[in-house]
Scaffold this motif. Structure first.
Motif, PDB file in Angstrom:
ATOM      1  N   ASP A   1      43.270  40.056  32.704  1.00 22.25           N
ATOM      2  CA  ASP A   1      42.918  38.770  33.092  1.00 22.25           C
ATOM      3  C   ASP A   1      43.096  37.826  31.868  1.00 22.25           C
ATOM      4  O   ASP A   1      42.718  38.207  30.669  1.00 22.25           O
TER       5      ASP A   1
ATOM      6  N   ASP B   1      42.317  34.357  42.917  1.00 27.46           N
ATOM      7  CA  ASP B   1      42.307  33.704  41.796  1.00 27.46           C
ATOM      8  C   ASP B   1      43.744  33.333  41.238  1.00 27.46           C
ATOM      9  O   ASP B   1      44.282  32.385  41.099  1.00 27.46           O
ATOM     10  N   TYR B   2      44.538  34.335  41.214  1.00 31.35           N
ATOM     11  CA  TYR B   2      45.836  34.312  40.717  1.00 31.35           C
ATOM     12  C   TYR B   2      46.815  33.869  41.904  1.00 31.35           C
ATOM     13  O   TYR B   2      47.754  33.033  41.615  1.00 31.35           O
TER      14      TYR B   2
ATOM     15  N   GLU C   1      44.958  39.109  44.434  1.00 34.94           N
ATOM     16  CA  GLU C   1      43.854  38.449  43.935  1.00 34.94           C
ATOM     17  C   GLU C   1      43.587  36.902  44.223  1.00 34.94           C
ATOM     18  O   GLU C   1      44.687  36.220  44.156  1.00 34.94           O
TER      19      GLU C   1
ATOM     20  N   ARG D   1      47.924  45.042  50.688  1.00 32.17           N
ATOM     21  CA  ARG D   1      46.800  44.224  50.247  1.00 32.17           C
ATOM     22  C   ARG D   1      47.523  42.890  49.868  1.00 32.17           C
ATOM     23  O   ARG D   1      47.034  41.642  50.145  1.00 32.17           O
TER      24      ARG D   1
ATOM     25  N   ARG E   1      48.789  48.952  47.602  1.00 35.11           N
ATOM     26  CA  ARG E   1      48.523  47.734  46.843  1.00 35.11           C
ATOM     27  C   ARG E   1      49.453  46.678  47.703  1.00 35.11           C
ATOM     28  O   ARG E   1      49.104  45.355  47.871  1.00 35.11           O
TER      29      ARG E   1
ATOM     30  N   TYR F   1      50.703  38.771  44.167  1.00 34.69           N
ATOM     31  CA  TYR F   1      49.517  39.166  43.930  1.00 34.69           C
ATOM     32  C   TYR F   1      48.431  39.332  44.909  1.00 34.69           C
ATOM     33  O   TYR F   1      48.559  38.491  46.020  1.00 34.69           O
TER      34      TYR F   1
ATOM     35  N   ASP G   1      41.399  43.817  30.840  1.00 33.62           N
ATOM     36  CA  ASP G   1      41.338  43.934  32.322  1.00 33.62           C
ATOM     37  C   ASP G   1      42.759  43.049  32.706  1.00 33.62           C
ATOM     38  O   ASP G   1      42.833  43.057  33.831  1.00 33.62           O
TER      39      ASP G   1
ATOM     40  N   ALA H   1      46.723  39.371  51.738  1.00 32.13           N
ATOM     41  CA  ALA H   1      46.391  38.017  50.902  1.00 32.13           C
ATOM     42  C   ALA H   1      47.536  36.682  51.321  1.00 32.13           C
ATOM     43  O   ALA H   1      47.208  35.686  51.308  1.00 32.13           O
TER      44      ALA H   1
ATOM     45  N   ARG I   1      36.686  34.043  36.710  1.00 27.93           N
ATOM     46  CA  ARG I   1      37.761  35.030  36.367  1.00 27.93           C
ATOM     47  C   ARG I   1      37.942  35.050  35.030  1.00 27.93           C
ATOM     48  O   ARG I   1      38.506  35.939  34.579  1.00 27.93           O
TER      49      ARG I   1
END
Length: 372
Positions: free
Chosen positions: A320, A58-59, A56, A98, A95, A54, A318, A102, A362
């Motif tokens: 989420d 948060d994940y 993101e 990215r 992706r 991931y 989304d 992260a 989120r």
């Protein structure tokens, strides 16, 4: 009956919430409308991807926490729950870059290798571009995880009642809710609703949630041609600029399920369904396209051996999750087909919400809404 918390829904998230709450000393009863071990919802089956790929924050924070809790649950239950066979990601290099950035920021091990090196290492798979390898990922033994969560929750005093549909939930105060079954009305301080595809039906207008769309998904198992080949878990995104991928419906995910074959499936594009009137019959066009995908990208399996699986996704717009509290009603919903890996950490979040904590921004049900 008067207890601390009623959990409604006996899938993975309900089990995890019951475990986390019971180990905090709360009195907990979990109500599940179907029999134990049923295959009607989203938590059945032997395996799920344990995927740390991931971008993101948060994940990533949640999956790092989940990794520690899976290990903790394994120690508590005496069951092996993770097989860290590695995860390969390919098909959308920007992706993946990215994700790699992260990972580097959080100290998660991952690295790129060329397609030819990946094909030599995993000879049952084809690759077209650079591949992001995440060694600390793999698969969750999902069926064993449910048994472990159930046993751990019971060991801490939680009680499970199966074949017990909830007919109504009535809020009678900030710290008082009534959960109605055919046999009784249970008074509780909190109710945690983890009802999967039945969430909207159960809650109605009691709380305001993002739109939850229920689809019938149909991954399939395929028989390997050579049992000596190594199989990582995998995620594969189509190249929108390559006409060879025009038949794709969505990203593809997959993994080895020991004793059943290589599992592969489209992500979240099955037909919309009512969970109480599912056909359980594969959608033929999507199944044909999945077989074509397997023929082109997974040369280590026999594409003619597809054994479809029927399960549900309950998805938000989304993708989420929804993890929030409305007075005495706590909701865990909308796991959008990628929630299982996070299960024990989601249980912790739901327990925190039950104890008065705030919803992670989120995952708030009110995200994106204009506040009055």
């Amino acid at each position: 009956m008067d207890i601390d918390v009623v959990v409604v829904g006996g899938g993975a998230m309900g089990y995890a919430a019951a475990w986390q709450l019971a180990r905090r000393g709360r009195s907990v009863v979990l109500l599940e409308q179907f029999e134990q071990g049923h295959h009607i919802g989203a938590s059945h089956g032997a395996t799920r991807n344990f995927n740390m790929a991931y971008p993101e924050p948060d994940y990533l924070d949640l999956v790092i926490e989940a990794r520690g809790l899976w290990d903790e649950l394994a120690d508590e239950s005496g069951r092996q729950l993770l097989d860290l066979a590695g995860l390969v990601n390919h098909g959308d290099v920007p992706r993946l870059q990215r994700i790699r950035a992260a990972h580097a920021a959080r100290g998660i091990e991952s690295h790129f290798i060329p397609a030819a090196e990946a094909a030599d290492r995993w000879q049952g798979m084809n690759f077209r571009g650079d591949v992001l390898v995440v060694p600390g990922s793999g698969r969750v033994r999902a069926a064993d995880a449910l048994l472990a969560l159930h046993g751990a929750a019971e060991a801490h005093g939680a009680r499970f009642e199966y074949s017990t549909p909830v007919r109504d939930i009535r809020v009678s105060g900030e710290d008082r809710v009534v959960v109605v079954t055919d046999a009784e009305e249970i008074q509780a301080r909190r109710v945690v609703v983890t009802a999967g595809a039945w969430t909207s039906k159960l809650l109605g207008n009691l709380v305001r949630l993002p739109q939850l769309v229920v689809t019938q998904e149909q991954p399939a198992h395929f028989t390997p041609l050579d049992d000596s080949l190594a199989w990582p878990s995998f995620n594969h995104n189509p190249d929108p600029d390559d006409p060879r991928d025009a038949y794709w419906y969505s990203p593809v995910y997959g993994m080895l399920t020991p004793g059943e074959g290589i599992k592969a499936g489209w992500h979240g594009v099955g037909p919309v369904t009512d969970p109480d009137s599912r056909s359980f019959t594969p959608e033929p066009v999507q199944l044909e396209a999945l077989t074509r995908y397997v023929r082109e990208w997974l040369p280590g399996v026999d594409p003619a051996t597809a054994v479809p699986i029927s399960c549900t996704y309950t998805s938000t717009p989304d993708e989420d999750f929804v993890l929030d509290r409305f007075g005495p009603v706590v909701v865990g919903a909308g796991f959008s087909g990628h929630g299982f890996k996070f299960t024990p950490a989601i249980g912790r979040v739901l327990a925190d919400l039950t104890d008065g904590g705030d919803s992670p921004a989120r995952f708030s049900a009110r995200r994106g809404q204009v506040q009055p």
